[in-house]
Design an enzyme around this catalytic site. Structure first.
Site, PDB file in Angstrom:
ATOM      1  N   ASP A  94     -42.504   1.888 -28.171  1.00  0.00           N
ATOM      2  CA  ASP A  94     -41.841   0.607 -28.985  1.00  0.00           C
ATOM      3  C   ASP A  94     -42.109   1.011 -30.420  1.00  0.00           C
ATOM      4  OD1 ASP A  94     -42.244  -2.586 -28.295  1.00  0.00           O
ATOM      5  OD2 ASP A  94     -42.455  -1.962 -30.461  1.00  0.00           O
ATOM      6  N   ASN A 144     -42.369 -10.294 -21.519  1.00  0.00           N
ATOM      7  CA  ASN A 144     -42.063 -11.496 -22.181  1.00  0.00           C
ATOM      8  C   ASN A 144     -40.801 -11.982 -21.377  1.00  0.00           C
ATOM      9  OD1 ASN A 144     -44.461 -11.638 -23.911  1.00  0.00           O
ATOM     10  ND2 ASN A 144     -43.069 -10.289 -25.144  1.00  0.00           N
ATOM     11  N   GLN A 198     -39.729 -13.299 -25.710  1.00  0.00           N
ATOM     12  CA  GLN A 198     -38.880 -12.212 -25.495  1.00  0.00           C
ATOM     13  C   GLN A 198     -37.755 -12.134 -26.635  1.00  0.00           C
ATOM     14  OE1 GLN A 198     -37.152 -12.663 -21.821  1.00  0.00           O
ATOM     15  NE2 GLN A 198     -35.870 -10.534 -21.910  1.00  0.00           N
ATOM     16  N   VAL A 215     -35.643  -9.109 -26.809  1.00  0.00           N
ATOM     17  CA  VAL A 215     -34.446  -8.302 -26.249  1.00  0.00           C
ATOM     18  C   VAL A 215     -34.117  -8.827 -24.762  1.00  0.00           C
ATOM     19  CG1 VAL A 215     -33.661  -5.992 -25.820  1.00  0.00           C
ATOM     20  CG2 VAL A 215     -35.066  -6.506 -27.887  1.00  0.00           C
ATOM     21  N   HIS A 239     -37.638  -5.598 -19.716  1.00  0.00           N
ATOM     22  CA  HIS A 239     -38.477  -4.313 -20.153  1.00  0.00           C
ATOM     23  C   HIS A 239     -39.973  -4.783 -19.915  1.00  0.00           C
ATOM     24  CE1 HIS A 239     -37.751  -7.228 -23.580  1.00  0.00           C
ATOM     25  NE2 HIS A 239     -38.999  -6.808 -24.070  1.00  0.00           N
ATOM     26  N   HIS A 290     -43.470  -3.857 -21.148  1.00  0.00           N
ATOM     27  CA  HIS A 290     -44.344  -3.285 -22.425  1.00  0.00           C
ATOM     28  C   HIS A 290     -45.585  -2.764 -21.606  1.00  0.00           C
ATOM     29  CE1 HIS A 290     -42.557  -5.626 -25.834  1.00  0.00           C
ATOM     30  NE2 HIS A 290     -42.415  -6.430 -24.958  1.00  0.00           N
TER      31      HIS A 290
HETATM   32  P1  5GP Z   1     -39.667  -8.352 -26.423  1.00  0.00           P
HETATM   33  O1  5GP Z   1     -40.161  -9.290 -27.723  1.00  0.00           O
HETATM   34  O2  5GP Z   1     -38.445  -8.699 -26.164  1.00  0.00           O
HETATM   35  O3  5GP Z   1     -40.934  -8.859 -25.467  1.00  0.00           O
HETATM   36  O4  5GP Z   1     -39.755  -6.977 -26.921  1.00  0.00           O
HETATM   37  C1  5GP Z   1     -38.916  -6.138 -27.695  1.00  0.00           C
HETATM   38  C2  5GP Z   1     -39.634  -5.251 -28.142  1.00  0.00           C
HETATM   39  O5  5GP Z   1     -38.619  -4.058 -28.534  1.00  0.00           O
HETATM   40  C3  5GP Z   1     -40.666  -5.392 -29.437  1.00  0.00           C
HETATM   41  O6  5GP Z   1     -41.887  -4.966 -29.122  1.00  0.00           O
HETATM   42  C4  5GP Z   1     -39.897  -4.527 -30.552  1.00  0.00           C
HETATM   43  O7  5GP Z   1     -40.593  -3.986 -31.370  1.00  0.00           O
HETATM   44  C5  5GP Z   1     -39.171  -3.250 -29.727  1.00  0.00           C
HETATM   45  N1  5GP Z   1     -37.809  -2.947 -30.157  1.00  0.00           N
HETATM   46  C6  5GP Z   1     -36.702  -3.620 -30.880  1.00  0.00           C
HETATM   47  N2  5GP Z   1     -35.988  -2.702 -31.310  1.00  0.00           N
HETATM   48  C7  5GP Z   1     -36.361  -1.648 -31.152  1.00  0.00           C
HETATM   49  C8  5GP Z   1     -35.756  -0.294 -31.394  1.00  0.00           C
HETATM   50  O8  5GP Z   1     -34.628  -0.035 -31.943  1.00  0.00           O
HETATM   51  N3  5GP Z   1     -36.400   0.845 -30.637  1.00  0.00           N
HETATM   52  C9  5GP Z   1     -37.858   0.653 -30.034  1.00  0.00           C
HETATM   53  N4  5GP Z   1     -38.150   2.065 -29.647  1.00  0.00           N
HETATM   54  N5  5GP Z   1     -38.079  -0.521 -29.942  1.00  0.00           N
HETATM   55  C10 5GP Z   1     -37.633  -1.710 -30.330  1.00  0.00           C
END
Ligand code: 5GP
Length: 116
Positions: free
Chosen positions: A32, A88, A95, A97, A101, A103
């Site tokens: 991440d 998430n 969430q 993205v 996914h 974590h």
């Molecule tokens: P969410 O909030 O959707 O559960 O998690 C999305 C995760 O994607 C976040 O923890 C954020 O730090 C990670 N993330 C967003 N953009 C990028 C990226 O370009 N590269 C990587 N490696 N992680 C990303």
């Protein structure tokens, strides 16, 4: 999903480079960008079909199981084998993205135990 690729779709296609920490035919794992634990890895399906874990569990439980298996392998390789998986599901749950996914959090989690 919308036609616009998510950031994870762009990672799968190679448009955004990442250091791959684990890979199977259907799953990819990479760190991440904003780690919340000593080990914080994202594990995603390569396909863009599923927006969240609810859709994935309903549509392809075997693929969800493969994500768990990759999580276990990474936790064994990089930490003591114990791990936490967080999905998430939905914007109100954090969430951001909408390409499903997991974590994977591991290493030094004792201070962050849920429900303790
Ligand atoms: P969410 O909030 O959707 O559960 O998690 C999305 C995760 O994607 C976040 O923890 C954020 O730090 C990670 N993330 C967003 N953009 C990028 C990226 O370009 N590269 C990587 N490696 N992680 C990303």
């Amino acid at each position: 999903m919308s036609d616009e690729p998510t950031v994870f779709g762009r990672i799968v296609s190679g448009e955004i480079p990442v250091e791959v920490l684990a890979e199977t035919e259907r799953v990819l794992a990479f760190a991440d960008i904003a780690p919340q634990a000593p080990i914080h890895i994202l594990i995603i399906p390569k396909e863009t079909t599923y927006r969240d874990v609810t859709e994935l569990a309903a549509g392809d439980p075997g693929l969800l199981a493969e994500i768990v298996s990759v999580a276990k392998d990474l936790a064994t390789r990089l930490a003591d084998g114990d791990y936490r998986l967080v999905f998430n599901n939905g914007a109100a749950a954090g969430q951001t993205v909408f390409h499903v996914h997991a974590h994977l959090l591991a290493g030094g989690l004792e201070e962050h135990t849920l429900g303790a």
